[in-house]
Design a protein around this motif. Structure first.
Motif, PDB file in Angstrom:
ATOM      1  N   ALA A 290      26.759  51.015  29.864  1.00 25.39           N
ATOM      2  CA  ALA A 290      25.346  51.199  30.192  1.00 25.39           C
ATOM      3  C   ALA A 290      24.778  50.044  31.003  1.00 25.39           C
ATOM      4  CB  ALA A 290      24.523  51.380  28.918  1.00 25.39           C
ATOM      5  N   GLU A 291      25.466  48.915  31.031  1.00 25.54           N
ATOM      6  CA  GLU A 291      24.918  47.743  31.726  1.00 25.54           C
ATOM      7  C   GLU A 291      26.034  46.925  32.343  1.00 25.54           C
ATOM      8  OE1 GLU A 291      22.034  46.461  32.990  1.00 25.54           O
ATOM      9  OE2 GLU A 291      21.141  45.479  31.235  1.00 25.54           O
ATOM     10  N   ILE A 292      25.888  46.600  33.620  1.00 30.08           N
ATOM     11  CA  ILE A 292      26.683  45.582  34.296  1.00 30.08           C
ATOM     12  C   ILE A 292      25.686  44.592  34.867  1.00 30.08           C
ATOM     13  CG2 ILE A 292      28.380  45.068  36.085  1.00 30.08           C
ATOM     14  CD1 ILE A 292      29.281  47.966  35.955  1.00 30.08           C
ATOM     15  N   LEU A 293      25.849  43.326  34.555  1.00 33.53           N
ATOM     16  CA  LEU A 293      24.823  42.336  34.875  1.00 33.53           C
ATOM     17  C   LEU A 293      25.445  41.118  35.539  1.00 33.53           C
ATOM     18  CD1 LEU A 293      21.754  41.648  34.422  1.00 33.53           C
ATOM     19  CD2 LEU A 293      22.488  40.471  32.351  1.00 33.53           C
ATOM     20  N   TRP A 294      24.945  40.773  36.721  1.00 32.81           N
ATOM     21  CA  TRP A 294      25.327  39.509  37.336  1.00 32.81           C
ATOM     22  C   TRP A 294      24.472  38.421  36.701  1.00 32.81           C
ATOM     23  CZ3 TRP A 294      22.821  35.806  40.512  1.00 32.81           C
ATOM     24  CH2 TRP A 294      23.667  34.866  41.099  1.00 32.81           C
ATOM     25  N   ALA A 295      25.108  37.525  35.970  1.00 31.46           N
ATOM     26  CA  ALA A 295      24.369  36.557  35.150  1.00 31.46           C
ATOM     27  C   ALA A 295      24.218  35.235  35.890  1.00 31.46           C
ATOM     28  CB  ALA A 295      25.081  36.348  33.811  1.00 31.46           C
ATOM     29  N   LYS A 296      23.026  35.012  36.434  1.00 32.34           N
ATOM     30  CA  LYS A 296      22.775  33.754  37.132  1.00 32.34           C
ATOM     31  C   LYS A 296      22.748  32.571  36.177  1.00 32.34           C
ATOM     32  CE  LYS A 296      17.749  34.694  37.318  1.00 32.34           C
ATOM     33  NZ  LYS A 296      17.778  36.151  37.119  1.00 32.34           N
ATOM     34  N   HIS A 297      22.576  32.837  34.887  1.00 31.12           N
ATOM     35  CA  HIS A 297      22.608  31.768  33.891  1.00 31.12           C
ATOM     36  C   HIS A 297      24.007  31.596  33.300  1.00 31.12           C
ATOM     37  CE1 HIS A 297      18.261  32.494  34.120  1.00 31.12           C
ATOM     38  NE2 HIS A 297      18.117  31.283  33.644  1.00 31.12           N
ATOM     39  N   ASP A 298      25.004  32.145  33.961  1.00 26.33           N
ATOM     40  CA  ASP A 298      26.391  31.948  33.539  1.00 26.33           C
ATOM     41  C   ASP A 298      27.280  31.813  34.773  1.00 26.33           C
ATOM     42  OD1 ASP A 298      28.556  31.708  31.754  1.00 26.33           O
ATOM     43  OD2 ASP A 298      29.019  33.840  31.946  1.00 26.33           O
ATOM     44  N   ASN A 299      26.826  31.020  35.713  1.00 26.44           N
ATOM     45  CA  ASN A 299      27.607  30.703  36.908  1.00 26.44           C
ATOM     46  C   ASN A 299      27.992  31.935  37.711  1.00 26.44           C
ATOM     47  OD1 ASN A 299      27.565  28.047  35.877  1.00 26.44           O
ATOM     48  ND2 ASN A 299      29.428  28.424  34.716  1.00 26.44           N
ATOM     49  N   GLY A 300      27.202  32.983  37.627  1.00 24.06           N
ATOM     50  CA  GLY A 300      27.462  34.166  38.426  1.00 24.06           C
ATOM     51  C   GLY A 300      28.541  35.073  37.905  1.00 24.06           C
ATOM     52  N   ASN A 301      28.940  34.915  36.649  1.00 21.24           N
ATOM     53  CA  ASN A 301      29.891  35.854  36.060  1.00 21.24           C
ATOM     54  C   ASN A 301      29.209  37.188  35.783  1.00 21.24           C
ATOM     55  OD1 ASN A 301      32.201  34.138  35.936  1.00 21.24           O
ATOM     56  ND2 ASN A 301      31.297  33.092  34.185  1.00 21.24           N
ATOM     57  N   PHE A 302      29.997  38.240  35.629  1.00 23.61           N
ATOM     58  CA  PHE A 302      29.460  39.557  35.325  1.00 23.61           C
ATOM     59  C   PHE A 302      29.619  39.857  33.843  1.00 23.61           C
ATOM     60  CE2 PHE A 302      29.830  40.025  39.867  1.00 23.61           C
ATOM     61  CZ  PHE A 302      28.759  40.833  40.186  1.00 23.61           C
ATOM     62  N   TRP A 303      28.534  40.378  33.259  1.00 26.46           N
ATOM     63  CA  TRP A 303      28.528  40.765  31.851  1.00 26.46           C
ATOM     64  C   TRP A 303      28.455  42.287  31.743  1.00 26.46           C
ATOM     65  CZ3 TRP A 303      27.445  37.328  27.365  1.00 26.46           C
ATOM     66  CH2 TRP A 303      27.633  35.973  27.700  1.00 26.46           C
ATOM     67  N   ILE A 304      29.103  42.799  30.726  1.00 25.71           N
ATOM     68  CA  ILE A 304      29.215  44.238  30.524  1.00 25.71           C
ATOM     69  C   ILE A 304      28.697  44.581  29.134  1.00 25.71           C
ATOM     70  CG2 ILE A 304      30.787  46.228  30.581  1.00 25.71           C
ATOM     71  CD1 ILE A 304      30.824  44.542  33.147  1.00 25.71           C
ATOM     72  N   MET A 305      27.916  45.659  29.033  1.00 30.01           N
ATOM     73  CA  MET A 305      27.532  46.183  27.724  1.00 30.01           C
ATOM     74  C   MET A 305      27.983  47.634  27.648  1.00 30.01           C
ATOM     75  SD  MET A 305      25.512  48.153  25.703  1.00 30.01           S
ATOM     76  CE  MET A 305      24.164  48.645  26.751  1.00 30.01           C
ATOM     77  N   SER A 306      28.826  47.926  26.665  1.00 34.45           N
ATOM     78  CA  SER A 306      29.331  49.283  26.511  1.00 34.45           C
ATOM     79  C   SER A 306      29.154  49.738  25.070  1.00 34.45           C
ATOM     80  CB  SER A 306      30.806  49.381  26.911  1.00 34.45           C
ATOM     81  OG  SER A 306      31.621  48.716  25.963  1.00 34.45           O
ATOM     82  N   SER A 307      29.165  51.037  24.885  1.00 32.35           N
ATOM     83  CA  SER A 307      29.030  51.609  23.544  1.00 32.35           C
ATOM     84  C   SER A 307      29.724  52.958  23.500  1.00 32.35           C
ATOM     85  CB  SER A 307      27.548  51.775  23.179  1.00 32.35           C
ATOM     86  OG  SER A 307      26.968  52.808  23.965  1.00 32.35           O
ATOM     87  N   ARG A 308      29.806  53.505  22.303  1.00 33.44           N
ATOM     88  CA  ARG A 308      30.204  54.902  22.144  1.00 33.44           C
ATOM     89  C   ARG A 308      28.926  55.740  22.025  1.00 33.44           C
ATOM     90  NH1 ARG A 308      34.715  52.406  19.228  1.00 33.44           N
ATOM     91  NH2 ARG A 308      36.657  53.150  20.172  1.00 33.44           N
ATOM     92  N   PHE A 309      28.158  55.751  23.114  1.00 30.91           N
ATOM     93  CA  PHE A 309      26.862  56.416  23.082  1.00 30.91           C
ATOM     94  C   PHE A 309      27.001  57.888  22.720  1.00 30.91           C
ATOM     95  CE2 PHE A 309      23.496  58.871  25.155  1.00 30.91           C
ATOM     96  CZ  PHE A 309      22.374  58.283  24.582  1.00 30.91           C
ATOM     97  N   HIS A 310      28.060  58.519  23.186  1.00 36.41           N
ATOM     98  CA  HIS A 310      28.253  59.934  22.881  1.00 36.41           C
ATOM     99  C   HIS A 310      28.368  60.165  21.386  1.00 36.41           C
ATOM    100  CE1 HIS A 310      32.028  57.864  23.562  1.00 36.41           C
ATOM    101  NE2 HIS A 310      32.679  58.782  22.871  1.00 36.41           N
ATOM    102  N   LYS A 311      28.958  59.188  20.679  1.00 36.74           N
ATOM    103  CA  LYS A 311      29.063  59.304  19.227  1.00 36.74           C
ATOM    104  C   LYS A 311      27.695  59.146  18.561  1.00 36.74           C
ATOM    105  CE  LYS A 311      33.641  59.556  18.952  1.00 36.74           C
ATOM    106  NZ  LYS A 311      34.365  60.680  18.321  1.00 36.74           N
ATOM    107  N   PHE A 312      26.899  58.197  19.057  1.00 32.43           N
ATOM    108  CA  PHE A 312      25.544  58.046  18.530  1.00 32.43           C
ATOM    109  C   PHE A 312      24.716  59.299  18.796  1.00 32.43           C
ATOM    110  CE2 PHE A 312      26.784  53.603  18.720  1.00 32.43           C
ATOM    111  CZ  PHE A 312      26.176  53.058  17.606  1.00 32.43           C
ATOM    112  N   PHE A 313      24.823  59.816  19.998  1.00 34.36           N
ATOM    113  CA  PHE A 313      24.038  60.990  20.373  1.00 34.36           C
ATOM    114  C   PHE A 313      24.376  62.186  19.484  1.00 34.36           C
ATOM    115  CE2 PHE A 313      23.272  64.826  22.894  1.00 34.36           C
ATOM    116  CZ  PHE A 313      21.945  64.633  23.274  1.00 34.36           C
TER     117      PHE A 313
END
Length: 360
Positions: A290-313
């Motif tokens: 659900a989220e891919i984030l270029w983190a300027k507060h982490d030297n420009g690394n990319f952060w990922i947020m994933s879930s089993r949203f289909h299971k929650f739904f």
């Protein structure tokens, strides 16, 4: 044929790419909150709570959990960055539990109702877009006008509070995403903010119903409402290998990172050359990104947020599995930059921003 070839490459390179690039920062079977000890009125139904977005500060990781269903105690929370990798930290309400009375049925439209995304600006301020809608999956109950609330992370105090009047909204608006444009800003308040309205055609650059990405000049958006019968100058950027939800742009070379729905992967795409390649692949960890984030507060690394949203739904999550993860793609897969997790290098230090909101 292009889609089949891309999927084949993903399958062949997947395990090796995943092992080399994905780092799990935190993970949960269900989200856990540090609920206030002296107040037991907050409803907590963990099987109904799923993340929709994250933001990375120097010392904290902010988490957005909209009230898709009943039982969400806090819609904006955080946990410290210095937690053991792969742990399941408790979430703490931000800025305090006083802002989350909706979690126990106390509706106060000056407080936070349902937050899908939040973003940091160069002045270390957290911009929060509040949809004002409760139980948006089950019965879509608007209880407050949508608004933007801006918190100064130095003090955790509100410095801006903007409520949107009805005449600028649709009958069933659901404001979910926010982008802060600071390109030409000379002060902390000299910015433009763009938001998406999920329930109808509007500003989205990337429709989920297609693999195409479009662009609109920011100058056209900043010019205000168009005259009758005129349309925004929308341009086709190109086509990704697949539809996808999460999207991020690397400001160093304008490479686009996305999560193709055809594969449980993170891919990169350079529109100028149409080169597409795999950065990470994991059927276990990237089921719904659900989220891919270029983190300027982490030297420009990319952060990922994933879930089993289909299971929650579908209300059939397995609490014996890890269902929500925050991960990081290490910088050496994109460029030779530092990957020290907590190394503090402020890319905006030389800009000498000042906060005239606070009179500084």
């Amino acid at each position: 044929m292009r889609h089949v070839l891309f999927a084949t490459v993903l399958s062949l390179l997947g395990v090796r790419a995943k092992a080399r690039t994905l780092e799990t920062i935190a993970q949960w079977s269900v989200l856990d909150y540090a609920l206030p000890q002296n107040d037991h009125g907050f409803q907590y139904q963990p099987e109904n709570i799923v993340m929709s977005g994250i933001e990375i500060a120097w010392d904290r990781i902010f988490v957005n959990t909209p009230r898709l269903r009943a039982g969400v105690p806090a819609t904006l929370s955080f946990f410290p960055r210095k937690v053991p990798l792969g742990s399941s930290p408790q979430l703490q309400a931000y800025p305090s539990w006083d802002w989350h009375g909706a979690g126990k049925g106390d509706i106060n439209c000056t407080k936070l109702i349902s937050v899908y995304r939040s973003r940091l600006d160069r002045c270390d301020r957290l911009w929060v877009v509040d949809a004002g809608v409760m139980t948006s999956i089950d019965d879509f109950m608007p209880v407050c006008p949508p608004k933007i609330v801006v918190f100064d992370l130095k003090t955790d105090q509100v410095v801006r509070h903007v409520t949107f009047p009805r005449e600028v909204l649709r009958p069933d608006s659901l404001l979910t995403n926010i982008v802060i444009d600071e390109v030409s800003a000379k002060t902390c308040d000299d910015v433009f903010v763009y938001m998406t309205d999920t329930l109808g055609p509007g500003l989205d650059y990337q429709p989920l119903a297609t693999d195409k990405i479009f662009s609109v000049p920011t100058s056209a958006l900043q010019a205000g409402p168009l005259p009758f019968d005129e349309q925004l100058p929308v341009t086709l950027v190109g086509s990704k290998s697949s539809q996808g939800l999460a999207l991020a742009v690397d400001p160093r070379d304008d490479t686009i990172l996305f999560s193709p729905l055809t594969e449980t992967a993170i891919a990169s795409w350079q529109p100028r050359t149409n080169e597409q390649r795999i950065l990470a692949y994991s059927p276990e960890e990237l089921q719904f990104t659900a989220e891919i984030l270029w983190a300027k507060h982490d030297n420009g690394n990319f952060w990922i947020m994933s879930s089993r949203f289909h299971k929650f739904f579908l209300k059939n999550i397995d609490i014996h599995q890890m269902n929500i993860r925050i991960m990081r793609i290490k910088g050496n897969t994109r460029a030779q930059i530092s990957t020290a997790f907590n190394q503090r290098i402020d890319p905006y230090y030389s800009l000498h921003y000042y906060n005239n909101t606070l009179g500084l």
